[in-house]
Write a protein that holds these residues in place. Structure first.
Motif, PDB file in Angstrom:
ATOM      1  N   GLU A  60     -83.500 -93.577  29.032  1.00 56.77           N
ATOM      2  CA  GLU A  60     -83.392 -92.579  30.096  1.00 56.77           C
ATOM      3  C   GLU A  60     -84.360 -91.418  29.883  1.00 56.77           C
ATOM      4  O   GLU A  60     -85.023 -90.964  30.827  1.00 56.77           O
ATOM      5  CB  GLU A  60     -81.949 -92.071  30.135  1.00 56.77           C
ATOM      6  CG  GLU A  60     -81.666 -91.057  31.209  1.00 56.77           C
ATOM      7  CD  GLU A  60     -80.240 -90.543  31.136  1.00 56.77           C
ATOM      8  OE1 GLU A  60     -80.063 -89.310  31.029  1.00 56.77           O
ATOM      9  OE2 GLU A  60     -79.301 -91.368  31.179  1.00 56.77           O
ATOM     10  N   ASN A  63     -87.894 -92.319  31.046  1.00 56.56           N
ATOM     11  CA  ASN A  63     -88.070 -92.948  32.353  1.00 56.56           C
ATOM     12  C   ASN A  63     -88.894 -92.046  33.277  1.00 56.56           C
ATOM     13  O   ASN A  63     -88.443 -90.941  33.629  1.00 56.56           O
ATOM     14  CB  ASN A  63     -86.707 -93.241  32.980  1.00 56.56           C
ATOM     15  CG  ASN A  63     -86.814 -94.090  34.232  1.00 56.56           C
ATOM     16  OD1 ASN A  63     -87.350 -93.655  35.236  1.00 56.56           O
ATOM     17  ND2 ASN A  63     -86.305 -95.305  34.164  1.00 56.56           N
ATOM     18  N   VAL A  87     -82.099 -98.817  32.859  1.00 60.69           N
ATOM     19  CA  VAL A  87     -82.446 -98.041  31.669  1.00 60.69           C
ATOM     20  C   VAL A  87     -82.066 -98.825  30.412  1.00 60.69           C
ATOM     21  O   VAL A  87     -81.146 -99.649  30.422  1.00 60.69           O
ATOM     22  CB  VAL A  87     -81.756 -96.659  31.655  1.00 60.69           C
ATOM     23  CG1 VAL A  87     -82.178 -95.828  32.856  1.00 60.69           C
ATOM     24  CG2 VAL A  87     -80.246 -96.796  31.601  1.00 60.69           C
ATOM     25  N   ARG A  97     -77.716 -97.838  35.806  1.00 56.80           N
ATOM     26  CA  ARG A  97     -77.136 -96.497  35.661  1.00 56.80           C
ATOM     27  C   ARG A  97     -77.395 -95.604  36.867  1.00 56.80           C
ATOM     28  O   ARG A  97     -78.538 -95.399  37.282  1.00 56.80           O
ATOM     29  CB  ARG A  97     -77.697 -95.831  34.407  1.00 56.80           C
ATOM     30  CG  ARG A  97     -77.170 -94.418  34.137  1.00 56.80           C
ATOM     31  CD  ARG A  97     -77.591 -93.929  32.774  1.00 56.80           C
ATOM     32  NE  ARG A  97     -77.011 -94.779  31.728  1.00 56.80           N
ATOM     33  CZ  ARG A  97     -77.366 -94.724  30.450  1.00 56.80           C
ATOM     34  NH1 ARG A  97     -78.315 -93.882  30.055  1.00 56.80           N
ATOM     35  NH2 ARG A  97     -76.792 -95.520  29.561  1.00 56.80           N
ATOM     36  N   LEU A  99     -77.327 -91.798  38.316  1.00 59.96           N
ATOM     37  CA  LEU A  99     -77.537 -90.472  37.728  1.00 59.96           C
ATOM     38  C   LEU A  99     -77.405 -89.411  38.812  1.00 59.96           C
ATOM     39  O   LEU A  99     -78.073 -89.484  39.851  1.00 59.96           O
ATOM     40  CB  LEU A  99     -78.914 -90.399  37.078  1.00 59.96           C
ATOM     41  CG  LEU A  99     -79.057 -91.332  35.871  1.00 59.96           C
ATOM     42  CD1 LEU A  99     -80.314 -92.169  35.977  1.00 59.96           C
ATOM     43  CD2 LEU A  99     -79.049 -90.537  34.573  1.00 59.96           C
ATOM     44  N   ARG A 110     -73.441 -89.291  34.666  1.00 61.20           N
ATOM     45  CA  ARG A 110     -74.019 -90.625  34.509  1.00 61.20           C
ATOM     46  C   ARG A 110     -72.910 -91.647  34.686  1.00 61.20           C
ATOM     47  O   ARG A 110     -71.807 -91.457  34.177  1.00 61.20           O
ATOM     48  CB  ARG A 110     -74.635 -90.811  33.118  1.00 61.20           C
ATOM     49  CG  ARG A 110     -75.761 -89.891  32.767  1.00 61.20           C
ATOM     50  CD  ARG A 110     -76.084 -89.995  31.278  1.00 61.20           C
ATOM     51  NE  ARG A 110     -77.245 -89.180  30.918  1.00 61.20           N
ATOM     52  CZ  ARG A 110     -77.186 -87.895  30.653  1.00 61.20           C
ATOM     53  NH1 ARG A 110     -76.007 -87.260  30.711  1.00 61.20           N
ATOM     54  NH2 ARG A 110     -78.276 -87.224  30.322  1.00 61.20           N
TER      55      ARG A 110
END
Length: 275
Positions: A60, A63, A87, A97, A99, A110
């Motif tokens: 993460e 990213n 991720v 995931r 976010l 998350r």
């Protein structure tokens, strides 16, 4: 009333191109007066070729799509419910995931998708999400301008227990970002999202992928906003990507819960009674 924006997207295999689309959508949401933007599942990378995708699936913190979305959210001062990204977790597994980004660019919540899409459809499509991704284990909600927002992702919509747990938290809205297949979308998309809204007495906000993607898949689209009575207040159709707007009315939530207090009336079913 709180104005939201919903981004219906045709994501591809290039994260940089997807990030540019997200930045554009954030700008459009702000211009339209929205307090929050909702984006689809796999907003940063939609690629069923896992060997090709692997180089883009990073932690993460590394990213680049998330970094650009956070910077854009902070620049414009808007909440972004980033539907999901692929991720790499600390244990080396991959997670799908969701976010929640605050207006200062911080990560407010998350959620790792709990239910893996492992199916063989009559159309010939076969999907085995669990062969690459590990499921999450935590139910997640967070305070937002809409009130309490619950987080779910795509295939989760088929599992009422998750939405019951979010109902127990008295969520005012639930995000269900998706990349639904066309056959299952035609059969069940509207039906299930309306049912989940009624069960939770909450708004359901479902930003979706749409159209023909670079990896060869077709997605159903029809990004929806459904109110707590089960009425569709926004349907973006199944043809084009774009940004659309809807109003979230806290008075509507209170009205529905006063008429049908199903959350207050719900009782646990003892396991001993199940035969």
């Amino acid at each position: 009333m709180t104005r939201i924006a919903v981004f219906q997207m045709t994501a591809g295999i290039d994260p940089a191109a997807n990030a540019a689309m997200l930045e554009y959508a954030i700008g459009q949401a702000v211009e339209g007066g929205a307090a929050m933007l909702f984006t689809p599942e796999m907003s940063g990378l939609l690629d069923r070729n896992r060997k090709r995708a692997a180089s883009h699936i990073v932690a993460e913190a590394d990213n680049p799509v998330l970094a650009r979305a956070r910077a854009a959210a902070a620049r414009h001062g808007i909440w972004v419910a980033l539907g999901s990204l692929a991720v790499a977790r600390e244990d080396g597994a991959w997670a799908n995931r969701s976010l929640l980004i605050g207006p200062d660019g911080s990560i407010a919540a998350r959620y790792d998708k709990i239910h893996m899409f492992d199916v063989e459809l009559a159309s010939g499509e076969t999907w085995k999400e669990s062969s690459a991704y590990s499921p999450g284990e935590q139910v997640v909600s967070a305070d937002t301008p809409l009130g309490k927002l619950g987080l779910a992702i795509c295939y989760d919509v088929r599992f009422p227990a998750l939405f019951g747990a979010l109902g127990d938290r008295a969520c005012d809205a639930i995000a269900v970002p998706a990349a639904f297949t066309v056959p299952t979308g035609k059969a069940h998309w509207h039906l299930m999202l309306r049912a989940r809204a009624v069960e939770a007495s909450a708004y359901v906000i479902a930003a979706a992928q749409v159209g023909s993607h670079e990896d060869g898949r077709q997605t159903f689209g029809h990004s929806l906003v459904v109110d707590p009575w089960g009425e569709v207040v926004l349907d973006m159709g199944g043809e084009e990507a774009g940004v659309a707007f809807a109003e979230i009315d806290p008075g509507r939530i209170a009205e529905v819960r006063a008429q049908l207090p199903s959350l207050a009336n719900r009782r646990a079913i003892p396991r001993s009674s199940m035969t």
